[in-house]
Motif scaffolding. Structure first.
Motif, short mmCIF file in Angstrom:
data_model
loop_
_atom_site.label_atom_id
_atom_site.label_comp_id
_atom_site.label_asym_id
_atom_site.label_seq_id
_atom_site.Cartn_x
_atom_site.Cartn_y
_atom_site.Cartn_z
N ASN A 44 0.83 -1.21 0.00
CA ASN A 44 0.00 0.00 0.00
C ASN A 44 0.86 1.26 0.00
N GLU A 45 1.96 1.23 0.76
CA GLU A 45 2.86 2.39 0.75
C GLU A 45 3.46 2.59 -0.64
N ALA A 46 3.86 1.49 -1.29
CA ALA A 46 4.42 1.61 -2.63
C ALA A 46 3.37 2.14 -3.62
N GLU A 47 2.15 1.66 -3.49
CA GLU A 47 1.09 2.15 -4.36
C GLU A 47 0.84 3.64 -4.11
N SER A 48 0.87 4.05 -2.85
CA SER A 48 0.68 5.46 -2.54
C SER A 48 1.80 6.32 -3.13
N PHE A 49 3.06 5.83 -3.01
CA PHE A 49 4.17 6.58 -3.58
C PHE A 49 4.04 6.65 -5.10
N ARG A 50 3.65 5.53 -5.72
CA ARG A 50 3.48 5.54 -7.18
C ARG A 50 2.37 6.50 -7.60
N ASN A 51 1.28 6.48 -6.87
CA ASN A 51 0.19 7.38 -7.21
C ASN A 51 0.56 8.85 -7.00
N ASP A 52 1.58 9.10 -6.17
CA ASP A 52 2.01 10.48 -5.94
C ASP A 52 3.06 10.92 -6.96
N ILE A 53 4.04 10.07 -7.25
CA ILE A 53 5.17 10.49 -8.09
C ILE A 53 4.82 10.48 -9.57
N ILE A 54 3.99 9.55 -10.01
CA ILE A 54 3.67 9.47 -11.44
C ILE A 54 2.88 10.69 -11.92
N PRO A 55 1.82 11.13 -11.23
CA PRO A 55 1.16 12.36 -11.68
C PRO A 55 2.08 13.57 -11.64
N ARG A 56 2.96 13.62 -10.62
CA ARG A 56 3.87 14.75 -10.55
C ARG A 56 4.84 14.74 -11.73
N ALA A 57 5.39 13.57 -12.07
CA ALA A 57 6.30 13.49 -13.21
C ALA A 57 5.58 13.82 -14.52
N ARG A 58 4.35 13.35 -14.63
CA ARG A 58 3.59 13.69 -15.84
C ARG A 58 3.32 15.19 -15.94
N GLY A 59 3.03 15.81 -14.81
CA GLY A 59 2.84 17.26 -14.82
C GLY A 59 4.11 18.00 -15.20
N GLU A 60 5.25 17.55 -14.66
CA GLU A 60 6.53 18.19 -15.00
C GLU A 60 6.84 18.01 -16.48
#
Length: 407
Positions: free
Chosen positions: A274-290
């Motif tokens: 769950n922690e890994a999924e939370s990190f993935r859900n946080d970093i992927i949208p941020r990278a896509r935005g960047e």
């Protein structure tokens, strides 16, 4: 004192012949039943009973007997009314055999001995425990209620992946049809228990141990309830299975500690996932935005460069057209604009021709090393700034540098 056996007074002063117990009955004499030693006369007894009945009957002979008979018949017929409570169901038996069921309310049946009525409670929820004996069923020892006791012969079952599991089950049931309940099964509670245990072993035999311990509990309860209901319906027991509850689903006591360690490891695995999924859900949208921001900036720079190039090309085309019309004027204008640009970006030195002995001055200060920014829309010059000429020595030298004047 000697007994007086010849008659006369007894030792207690009673004139009883034949000693203190009296004399024996005379031979051939009749007793209390009459002369000749016969028993009580039956005809006399019947006559006395009839006389007693006549004393209580009103005068009129046969009419009185008929009236008494009518009263007896009316009382007997009225005894057939009975009431069934809202939580009960009436079962009418004719000569001991089941005849019909009666709904709640006031009902009637042929009085005894023809018909009789039993009213069992059909809304009461009954409970059967499998795998353990509840505190209510455990006998009281030394005035204390004993805790629930596990019955291993009922609770230990084999799972689908050949593991042993310890399950305690509570089955709740009620009477659906009182007639079938009373006459089709000898021991309804034992029937429900046997059917539920059989279905439970079948369901657990198809289920692996891990789902049985975790997420499959509700599914197991529903399957056991449906299977048990099907069996009691085939028996015609008149029973409805209301609910099946798994009280305890654990590994055997000998290995329960190891299973709990495994469960804790599984919980840690789920937490990390769950922690890994939370990190993935946080970093992927941020990278896509960047990435989207960089793409938009690149698009902006691209459009800006294209627009600037088009503007430069249009200006060159306009200068070319003006040059073709008036070459001398265009060349002079270009010369003046170029000199203006050069002089604006480079320092100026003014020297009076009449002055003698001018000292040369080389600007090596901080300001000479810093180039001035080129105006927007023009390409920066790559030529180095020219060195100023040697200045004459003596007073009266005027130097202009960076729009500053030194005397």
């Amino acid at each position: 004192m000697p007994w007086n056996n010849s008659g006369g007074n007894s030792p207690w002063g009673n004139p009883r012949p034949g000693g203190p117990w009296g004399s024996p009955p005379p031979p051939g004499g009749g007793g209390s039943g009459g002369p000749g030693g016969r028993g009580p006369d039956l005809d006399d007894m019947i006559r006395q009973a009839q006389e007693a009945v006549r004393r209580y009957l009103p005068k009129g002979g046969g009419k009185g007997i008929a009236l008494l008979g009518l009263i007896v018949v009316a009382v007997w017929a009225g005894s057939g009314f009975y009431r069934v409570q809202p939580d009960e169901q009436g079962v009418v038996m004719r000569f001991g055999a089941f005849d019909r069921t009666a709904p709640p309310g006031l009902n009637y049946h042929i009085p005894w001995p023809v018909e009789s009525v039993t009213t069992p409670r059909v809304t009461r929820i009954n409970r059967v425990d499998i795998g353990f004996v509840g505190a209510a069923d455990t006998p009281v020892v030394t005035g204390r209620v004993q805790p629930a006791r596990d019955v291993l012969a009922e609770s230990l079952m084999l799972t689908g992946d050949e593991n042993i599991i310890d399950i305690d089950v509570a089955v709740f049931w009620r009477i659906r049809d009182a007639g079938e309940f009373l006459f089709n099964t000898r021991n309804p509670e034992s029937t429900v228990k046997s059917a539920a245990e059989s279905v439970m072993r079948e369901v657990i035999g198809r289920t692996p141990i891990q789902p049985a311990l975790t997420e499959a509990r509700a599914q197991i309860e529903q399957e056991v309830r449906r299977g048990t209901q099907s069996i009691v319906d085939q028996y015609g027991a008149g029973i409805e299975i209301v609910q099946v509850q798994l009280q305890k689903v654990d590994p055997p006591a000998q290995v329960i500690d190891a299973f709990r360690d495994v469960q804790r490891a599984n919980a840690d695995r789920e937490r990390l996932r769950n922690e890994a999924e939370s990190f993935r859900n946080d970093i992927i949208p941020r990278a896509r935005g960047e990435a989207e921001r960089l793409v938009q900036e690149a698009q902006g720079v691209r459009e800006s460069q294209i627009a600037r190039a088009r503007g430069e090309a249009a200006r060159f085309t306009s200068v070319l057209a003006a040059y073709q019309v008036a070459q001398d004027i265009t060349i002079r204008r270009l010369y003046l604009e170029t000199m203006e640009e050069i002089l604006r970006r480079n320092p100026m030195i003014l020297v009076d021709d009449r002055l003698q002995g001018i000292v040369p001055f080389l600007p090596l200060g901080e300001g000479a090393a810093i180039p001035r920014p080129a105006p927007q829309g023009t390409a920066p010059s790559t030529r180095p700034a020219p060195l100023p000429p040697a200045l004459p020595q003596g007073p009266g030298v005027v130097q202009s540098r960076n729009q500053g004047i030194t005397r």
